[in-house]
Design a protein around this motif. Structure first.
Motif, short mmCIF file in Angstrom:
data_model
loop_
_atom_site.label_atom_id
_atom_site.label_comp_id
_atom_site.label_asym_id
_atom_site.label_seq_id
_atom_site.Cartn_x
_atom_site.Cartn_y
_atom_site.Cartn_z
N MET A 1 62.75 17.61 170.95
CA MET A 1 63.01 19.63 171.17
C MET A 1 62.69 20.44 170.22
SD MET A 1 66.04 18.78 173.70
CE MET A 1 67.98 18.79 172.25
N ASN A 2 61.89 21.22 171.23
CA ASN A 2 62.44 22.41 170.08
C ASN A 2 63.51 23.16 170.03
OD1 ASN A 2 59.45 22.57 170.17
ND2 ASN A 2 59.04 23.25 171.74
N ILE A 3 63.85 23.38 168.68
CA ILE A 3 65.72 24.37 168.38
C ILE A 3 65.33 25.10 167.06
CG2 ILE A 3 67.72 23.47 167.45
CD1 ILE A 3 67.19 20.82 168.72
N VAL A 4 65.86 26.73 167.96
CA VAL A 4 66.16 27.74 166.54
C VAL A 4 67.25 27.76 166.12
CG1 VAL A 4 65.49 29.67 166.87
CG2 VAL A 4 64.19 28.82 168.13
N VAL A 5 67.11 28.01 164.85
CA VAL A 5 68.26 27.67 164.47
C VAL A 5 68.41 29.16 163.69
CG1 VAL A 5 69.92 26.84 163.11
CG2 VAL A 5 69.00 25.15 164.07
N VAL A 6 69.78 29.86 164.31
CA VAL A 6 69.74 31.36 163.20
C VAL A 6 70.53 30.90 162.86
CG1 VAL A 6 70.01 34.11 164.10
CG2 VAL A 6 69.02 32.39 165.16
N GLY A 7 70.40 31.41 161.49
CA GLY A 7 71.57 31.23 160.06
C GLY A 7 71.55 30.62 159.07
N CYS A 8 70.89 30.26 158.14
CA CYS A 8 70.64 29.00 157.71
C CYS A 8 72.11 29.58 156.39
CB CYS A 8 69.61 29.51 156.77
SG CYS A 8 67.76 29.16 158.39
N GLY A 9 72.77 29.31 156.44
CA GLY A 9 74.03 29.30 155.59
C GLY A 9 74.35 27.86 156.07
N LYS A 10 75.26 27.58 154.68
CA LYS A 10 76.59 26.99 154.64
C LYS A 10 76.00 25.50 155.62
CE LYS A 10 79.66 27.27 152.56
NZ LYS A 10 80.96 27.69 151.26
N ILE A 11 76.56 25.99 157.47
CA ILE A 11 76.68 25.26 158.57
C ILE A 11 75.12 25.38 158.77
CG2 ILE A 11 77.36 25.45 161.05
CD1 ILE A 11 79.71 25.48 159.27
N GLY A 12 74.68 25.99 158.63
CA GLY A 12 73.05 26.11 159.28
C GLY A 12 72.09 25.00 158.59
N ALA A 13 72.42 25.38 157.05
CA ALA A 13 71.62 23.85 156.57
C ALA A 13 71.99 23.18 157.26
CB ALA A 13 71.70 23.96 155.24
N ALA A 14 73.75 22.37 157.52
CA ALA A 14 73.70 21.58 157.58
C ALA A 14 73.60 20.55 159.39
CB ALA A 14 75.18 21.50 157.92
N ILE A 15 72.90 21.95 159.72
CA ILE A 15 73.21 21.62 161.69
C ILE A 15 71.18 21.55 161.30
CG2 ILE A 15 72.33 22.54 163.58
CD1 ILE A 15 74.12 24.78 163.20
N ILE A 16 70.59 22.35 160.66
CA ILE A 16 69.05 21.55 160.43
C ILE A 16 68.53 20.31 160.10
CG2 ILE A 16 67.38 22.31 159.11
CD1 ILE A 16 68.45 25.44 159.03
N GLU A 17 69.71 20.13 159.14
CA GLU A 17 69.19 18.51 157.75
C GLU A 17 69.39 17.18 159.49
OE1 GLU A 17 71.94 18.22 154.67
OE2 GLU A 17 71.03 15.83 154.73
N ASN A 18 70.72 17.54 159.85
CA ASN A 18 70.87 16.59 160.82
C ASN A 18 70.37 17.06 162.44
OD1 ASN A 18 73.58 14.72 160.69
ND2 ASN A 18 73.46 16.69 159.06
#
Lengths: 452, 481
Positions: A1-18
């Motif tokens: 899927m194509n996913i956009v994640v806005v905000g790359c703080g701690k939470i954002g980075a964890a979401i992106i990683e997973n």
């Protein structure tokens, strides 16, 4: 899927990683160029620097064609606006991080409905829930619940003095005469789905799944000395502390919160009736002793600083506090603290990541049996998933023992009409059941993924 | 330093090279050339043994790589690739000297096209195919190829991509490295195929068309004739000239066209500067050389072909530009240094860097005139991070120092200043033919063993943009923790 994640703080980075580990294509957006560069170096994502409420940026990240648009910046209002715009441009699903208590009461449903947000996420509230569950079950390291609390999974560490050491699983079942299942064992960094002749050792981390009543019975015989937690001390007066204290108070516990921000203390004093709010530095030994840390049943370290939480937890442990729980965000710190003897370490990052992985898998598989719940256990090396069987498939209607499962997969529990069943080989899965699966080293999207 | 990860990646690359050698094997079978066939089979065996050994001996669970490992992998991979790649030349006896064969292979992989072979027509089809095929593989990059194939190389494989792809900043066009690499190769394959068809349509034999398409696509310059393109029809020369120019353009442009974002294409400043330089150079050279040719058409065609060939750093020729006036030769020498666009298969300093250097100069001027003024540098409508500009300035400095260093060392050989200067420029910027004694009609065969090794090193430096190779060969990276 194509996913956009806005905000790359701690939470954002964890979401992106997973999400990347799950195999999705991720676009990471932040207004800070350096942060975006760092994310793109570490993870296989594409980065865009810009303001995600700006039409040009949203066009550049391709908001119109995304399957999932996630906004998890520090500002609730920004997240809401960003998701709203993305939805208007054509994003299929949107998730906003909304964590302010003012938005998290009755108005949340209203907001979500009118802004067309598919899901709102509140890491602080999720963490508070998890902490609350753990405090109710002081002997467990962690506790996860399935199917409206009809089935619970408890993770705990075998210490040298435990009666279970040296016992095989068959003997354990005979000895304790309760209806439970040891569904996973983590030993020296490897996760095993054990069979009956598996012998438990000191230092193993084990997962037991059963109904809450049976688990209570088992733990009473297993660790008779442990009592219920009643008197809880919380260091730090953040949002998590507020949510947690509210739940604890509602359950009839006594709560004491220590923080050195006067204004925040006054706010909490007004919001939480019945809690004792102390204005003072939680890292000050005198204050902790004065407020009776040695007589508290549980100590929860929720300050903003990882290091302080770890040290405070050690301090509390040294004063024989029954249950010590700490919030540690940095993974390296968490594993070191775990090695040194802190067992209950939580991070909102991990909880949020679990939620996102579940949501993404459910989206991908919207026709089959959706993933209802997903927990990563044993440091993410295994997963516990809950499915609802919607219709007849290859698994239903035949005894479990005749099915050919993949390696390292286990049916850990079935809930039929709110009644938990710990499955044996003769049990049968039927449509309408909730089924809990344990899997190590597989990515399970659909319940039928577990058979060969 | 994660040595195991570096070495096992190198192993995988050698295995890939063995697989790539199957194509010349097929060529040998088609043309029934059994001598080269045996040489290729032997080389494949050696590559698989060595590569398999490296992979088997360096299994590791710890797969994280950082920038350092990325540079080391790329630097070392290209050296090993050339060492193994030259075996067919040596084993078949068609280029018996190892140093000569190494020079030829490095020249192939780095898409330089500088040759030590004095009579190309004598080489067998299999060897000719391999020689040109190295251009095609080296053009887009071997590691990028690996990334398009292997399911998961490493979390931080972006370090490898940054080290191998030319240009000041490496943009991923798609979220995944794997899909980016695949897309780039897809564009590459399609453009090469189109070019081959155009050449065949112009009456060129199929085998020659394929080889020339390889040479053009990789912006290499190995051909099948000693006089390069001089013997082909004007149509074929024009097609090749346009082909060379196309492969000197940033591949992201093609991607933008592919996803129908034509507007963004027109925002690309680099593209327009590149085309501007080409037009200006063609015009001035055509006027300059007009007296030597019978009509304006011929002059324009020769000027256009040579300019396209040199700025895209290919190195095909239609005429001996050694005989041109000095003005034209100097323009060609300047174009050698500028090179193509970032993100293309071309070499040189890259147009985008030159543009940034100019903008930086203008900024410094403004700063001198108005010491308190605030200036930012924009590129394609976006403000550029100062670290990119610093990077470009530093790159220019090290480029210049390397150039001078190589020039001084090559001067130990017997040739004139013009020969040596152009030899270094032609190798360092991956063009191929230089001026005077290394001009289009002669070869690099006359240089000493030391000079050939030095020029091989220069070609690798130029292709990998200096840093990866320097880092891969510096002992401190390998031995200090």
């Amino acid at each position: 899927m194509n996913i956009v994640v806005v905000g790359c703080g701690k939470i954002g980075a964890a979401i992106i990683e997973n999400l990347i580990a799950e195999g999705h294509d991720v676009v990471a957006v932040d207004h800070n160029e350096q942060v975006v560069n760092d994310i793109c170096t570490v993870y296989d994502a594409i980065g865009v620097t810009g303001n995600a409420t700006d039409c040009n940026t949203l066009t550049e990240v391709g908001a119109a064609n995304t399957d999932l648009f996630v906004a998890v910046t520090g500002s609730d209002e920004f997240n809401m606006l960003s998701c709203f715009l993305a939805k208007k441009m054509g994003a299929a699903n949107t998730i906003a991080r909304i964590r302010n208590p003012e938005y998290n009461d009755q108005s949340l449903g209203f907001l979500r409905q009118h802004l067309n947000i598919s899901m709102s996420i509140n890491p602080e509230l999720l963490l508070a829930h998890e902490l609350f569950n753990t405090l109710k079950f002081p002997s467990a390291v962690k506790i996860e619940t399935f199917a409206h609390r009809n089935l619970e999974m408890v993770e705990f560490l075998l210490r040298a003095e435990s009666d279970l050491c040296g016992l095989s699983l068959v003997d354990m079942r005979k000895k304790y005469n309760a209806n439970f299942l040891v569904c996973a064992v983590s030993r020296e960094g490897e996760v095993y789905i054990p069979s009956g002749d598996f012998v438990l050792n000191e230092g193993d981390k084990i997962c037991i799944i059963s109904s809450p009543a049976e688990l209570n019975k088992l733990f009473k015989t297993l660790v008779p000395t442990r009592r219920q937690v009643k008197d809880i001390m919380i260091a730090g007066a953040g949002k998590t502390s507020y949510y947690l204290a509210k739940m604890l108070l509602a359950a009839g516990n006594s709560v004491k919160i220590i923080d050195n921000n006067k204004e925040r203390c006054e706010e909490l004093c007004e919001a939480l009736k019945g809690a004792v709010i102390i204005h003072g530095d939680p890292a000050n030994e005198e204050i902790l002793l004065e407020e009776g840390i040695s007589s508290a049943d549980a100590f929860v370290a929720l300050t903003n600083i990882d290091e302080e939480n770890i040290l405070l937890s050690f301090f509390a442990s040294s004063h024989n506090v029954l249950k010590v729980v700490s919030n540690v965000n940095r993974r390296a710190f968490a594993s070191v603290a775990e090695k040194l003897g802190l067992d209950s370490i939580f991070s909102p990052k991990k909880i949020v990541a679990d939620v996102f992985v579940r949501y993404a898998r459910a989206l991908q598989n919207s026709l089959g049996s959706k993933v209802e719940r997903l927990y990563k256990i044993m440091d993410g090396r295994a997963e516990a998933l809950e499915f609802i069987i919607k219709s007849e498939n290859e698994l239903t209607g035949v005894p479990i023992k005749t099915l050919k499962f993949k390696n390292n997969v286990l049916i850990a529990g079935i809930i039929r009409k709110r009644k938990p069943i710990i499955p044996s080989g003769d049990d049968v899965i039927m449509p309408g059941d909730h089924v809990v699966i344990l899997a190590a080293g597989h990515r399970i999207n659909d319940i039928t993924d577990i058979i060969k | 330093m994660n040595r195991k990860m570096v070495l096992s990646t190198i192993g995988k690359i050698l295995i890939l090279e063995a697989i790539l050698m199957l194509l010349p094997v097929i060529t040998c079978i088609i043309y029934s050339e059994f001598g080269p066939l045996v040489a290729f089979l032997k080389s494949i065996a050696i590559a698989i043994l060595l590569g398999g050994g490296l992979v088997a001996l360096n299994r590791t669970k710890h797969q994280v790589i950082y920038a350092k490992e990325g540079f080391a992998i790329v630097g070392l991979a290209w050296i090993m690739l050339s060492v193994i790649g030259c075996l067919p030349f040596v084993l078949s006896g068609e280029i018996p000297s190892f140093i000569d064969a190494f020079f030829e292979t490095v020249s192939g992989f780095t898409t330089t096209g500088a040759s030590v072979v004095t009579n190309v027509e004598e080489l067998s089809h299999g060897i000719l195919f391999w020689r040109s095929f190295t251009h095609w593989v080296g053009g887009m990059g071997v590691l990028v190829f690996i990334m398009a194939l292997i399911p998961k190389l490493s979390d931080r494989a972006i370090h490898i991509m940054r080290a191998e792809m030319p240009g000041p900043v490496v943009d991923k066009v798609l979220p995944r490295i794997k899909s980016t690499a695949k897309t780039l190769y897809l564009i590459y394959v399609v453009l090469t195929a189109v070019l081959t068809l155009f050449l065949i349509a112009g009456g060129m034999p199929v085998f020659e068309s394929i080889l020339h398409a390889f040479g053009t696509a990789g912006t290499g310059g190995f051909g099948v004739k000693s006089n390069s393109f001089a013997g082909y029809s004007p149509y074929l020369q024009w097609v090749t000239a346009i082909g060379m120019l196309c492969f000197g353009i940033n591949f992201n442009i093609y991607f933008l066209i592919l996803i129908k974002k034509i507007k963004s294409v027109f925002k690309s400043q680099e593209l327009f500067v590149y085309l501007g330089i080409v037009l200006l150079s063609v015009a001035s050279i055509a006027l300059n050389i007009l007296p030597q040719y019978s009509n304006f058409n011929d002059a324009l065609r020769h000027a256009g072909f040579q300019v396209a060939s040199v700025i895209s750093t290919t190195g095909y020729v239609t005429t001996d530009f050694n005989l041109w006036p000095t003005f034209s030769k100097v323009i060609l020498l300047t174009l050698m240094v500028i090179g193509g666009c970032a993100g293309s298969t071309a070499g040189g300093l890259k147009v985008s860097r030159v543009v940034l250097l100019f903008k930086n100069i203008i900024k410094e001027f403004k700063k001198l005139l108005h010491p308190h003024s605030v200036n930012i540098i924009k590129s394609d409508g976006k403000q550029l991070n100062t670290s990119v500009i610093h990077g470009v300035s530093a790159y220019f400095a090290i480029y210049f120092f390397c150039f001078v260093g190589l020039f001084i060392l090559i001067s130990l050989d017997k040739y004139s200043i013009e020969t040596n200067l152009s030899a270094v420029a032609a190798c360092f910027n991956n063009i191929g033919p230089g001026l005077a004694d290394v001009g289009p009609t002669s070869s690099y065969a006359g240089y000493s063993v030391f000079s050939k090794l030095l020029l091989s090193f220069a070609m690798l430096l130029g292709r990998l943009e200096i840093f990866p190779l320097l880092i891969a060969v510096s002992p401190s990276v390998w031995f200090k923790k």
